[in-house]
Design an enzyme around this catalytic site. Structure first.
Site, PDB file in Angstrom:
ATOM      1  N   GLU A 106     -14.046  47.218 -72.787  1.00  6.43           N
ATOM      2  CA  GLU A 106     -13.667  47.611 -71.426  1.00  6.43           C
ATOM      3  C   GLU A 106     -13.707  46.363 -70.546  1.00  6.43           C
ATOM      4  O   GLU A 106     -14.705  45.638 -70.537  1.00  6.43           O
ATOM      5  CB  GLU A 106     -14.636  48.694 -70.924  1.00  6.43           C
ATOM      6  CG  GLU A 106     -14.661  48.915 -69.424  1.00  6.43           C
ATOM      7  CD  GLU A 106     -13.342  49.422 -68.842  1.00  6.43           C
ATOM      8  OE1 GLU A 106     -12.826  50.435 -69.334  1.00  6.43           O
ATOM      9  OE2 GLU A 106     -12.840  48.787 -67.887  1.00  6.43           O
ATOM     10  N   ASP A 155      -7.461  53.924 -73.804  1.00 11.59           N
ATOM     11  CA  ASP A 155      -7.763  54.833 -72.699  1.00 11.59           C
ATOM     12  C   ASP A 155      -7.769  54.027 -71.415  1.00 11.59           C
ATOM     13  O   ASP A 155      -8.822  53.621 -70.926  1.00 11.59           O
ATOM     14  CB  ASP A 155      -9.125  55.501 -72.941  1.00 11.59           C
ATOM     15  CG  ASP A 155      -9.482  56.450 -71.814  1.00 11.59           C
ATOM     16  OD1 ASP A 155      -8.590  56.787 -71.012  1.00 11.59           O
ATOM     17  OD2 ASP A 155     -10.657  56.834 -71.731  1.00 11.59           O
ATOM     18  N   GLY A 156      -6.570  53.768 -70.922  1.00 16.05           N
ATOM     19  CA  GLY A 156      -6.463  52.933 -69.732  1.00 16.05           C
ATOM     20  C   GLY A 156      -6.023  53.716 -68.514  1.00 16.05           C
ATOM     21  O   GLY A 156      -6.068  54.946 -68.484  1.00 16.05           O
TER      22      GLY A 156
HETATM   23  N1  SPD Z   1      -2.755  59.083 -64.083  1.00 16.26           N
HETATM   24  C1  SPD Z   1      -4.029  58.678 -64.567  1.00 16.26           C
HETATM   25  C2  SPD Z   1      -4.042  58.321 -66.013  1.00 16.26           C
HETATM   26  C3  SPD Z   1      -5.383  57.831 -66.403  1.00 16.26           C
HETATM   27  C4  SPD Z   1      -5.641  57.839 -67.848  1.00 16.26           C
HETATM   28  N2  SPD Z   1      -6.963  57.390 -68.195  1.00 16.26           N
HETATM   29  C5  SPD Z   1      -8.032  58.067 -67.611  1.00 16.26           C
HETATM   30  C6  SPD Z   1      -9.354  57.587 -68.069  1.00 16.26           C
HETATM   31  C7  SPD Z   1     -10.231  58.690 -68.490  1.00 16.26           C
HETATM   32  N3  SPD Z   1     -11.183  58.291 -69.441  1.00 16.26           N
END
Ligand code: SPD
Length: 279
Positions: A106, A155-156
């Site tokens: 991260e 997971d961004g």
């Molecule tokens: N539109 C927001 C998309 C975000 C995706 N990632 C969220 C992180 C949750 N762990």
């Protein structure tokens, strides 16, 4: 007077939640991070004015990002998570007892610290199989000398700020570099309805790098339009082939995911069959 927190989808639509209190508000080196108590969704993480997750609806997103990949990958011992600083993705991964090691890379330590403190229910931070590295995921997949992974999760955020570089072909090639030959890459691929151009761009780019790309769908109430997508890519994936043992164990405790949801999520709506040329 009530305080409303607004996410602007674009210049045509916005989504508003009533906020009762702001519990964290800080600009890190990378982004603006807020944690707010909302009346509708409980405590929510907001990054650069975009809702990331909330205590009340996070299970939709994290279960759907993680379990379709982990119940269909040939093996799941070594898992890499790029992003995922709130801890929800790692928590779901760690529910699988066959997982032996999870490295989470991260970029923003402030997100990790803030979520540990203010949204502790999201993570499984004390699990000894989890190793958190505060580092740039893009350069990690490009340069790190590591044993290959069975599954990589991305997971961004949306393609803004530090998240932008996670939506391009160079990054996807890096992911392939750190994956085992039969490994699987799973990522959130935005709203197919509201951000159709980004969704299609992800499918196209992945299709140039991996021989199989499978999008799947489900709800995430707090996100733009509520209709969301995830995508799995790999050179030897079959998202329909669920491992009976892993499935049995994990679906028992999920709030959303189960075998019927898994099968249904793979169904391509007609408007997407058309644009993806899969009629
Ligand atoms: N539109 C927001 C998309 C975000 C995706 N990632 C969220 C992180 C949750 N762990």
């Amino acid at each position: 007077m009530a305080l409303w927190y607004e996410e602007k989808f674009d210049d045509k639509a916005r989504y508003s939640l009533r906020v009762e209190r702001t519990v964290f508000d800080e600009c890190s080196e990378f982004q603006h991070i807020q944690i707010v108590d909302t009346a509708a969704y409980g405590r929510a993480l907001v990054i650069d004015d975009i809702f990331m997750t909330s205590d009340r609806d996070e299970f939709f997103y994290h279960e759907m990002l993680v379990h379709p990949a982990l119940v269909t990958a040939p093996s799941v011992e070594r898992v890499l998570i790029i992003g995922g600083g709130d801890g929800g993705t790692a928590r779901e991964v760690l529910r699988h007892s066959e997982v032996k090691e999870v490295i989470m890379v991260e970029i923003d330590g402030t997100v990790v610290d803030a979520c540990k403190k203010h949204m502790p229910g999201l993570g499984a931070w004390t699990d000894p199989r989890l190793q958190v590295r505060i580092d740039d995921g893009i350069s990690f997949v490009k340069n790190a000398e590591v044993a290959p992974f069975d599954v990589v999760f991305l997971d961004g955020t949306d393609p803004v700020g530090p998240g932008k570089g996670l939506f391009n072909s160079d990054f996807y090639r890096g992911v392939k570099r750190v994956l085992k030959p039969a490994g699987l890459f799973a990522l959130q691929s935005e709203s197919p309805f509201y951000m159709g151009d980004v969704f299609l761009d992800i499918q196209r780019r992945l299709g140039e790098i991996f021989s199989a790309v499978t999008p799947y769908f489900g709800p995430v109430p707090i996100y733009a339009s509520g209709s969301w997508s995830w995508t799995c890519a790999g050179d030897a994936i079959d998202l329909a082939a669920m491992d009976a043992v892993r499935l049995e164990v994990v679906e028992r405790d999920c709030k959303y995911y189960n075998r019927d949801i898994h099968r249904a999520a793979l169904a391509l709506p007609n408007y997407l069959r058309q644009v993806l040329g899969r009629r």
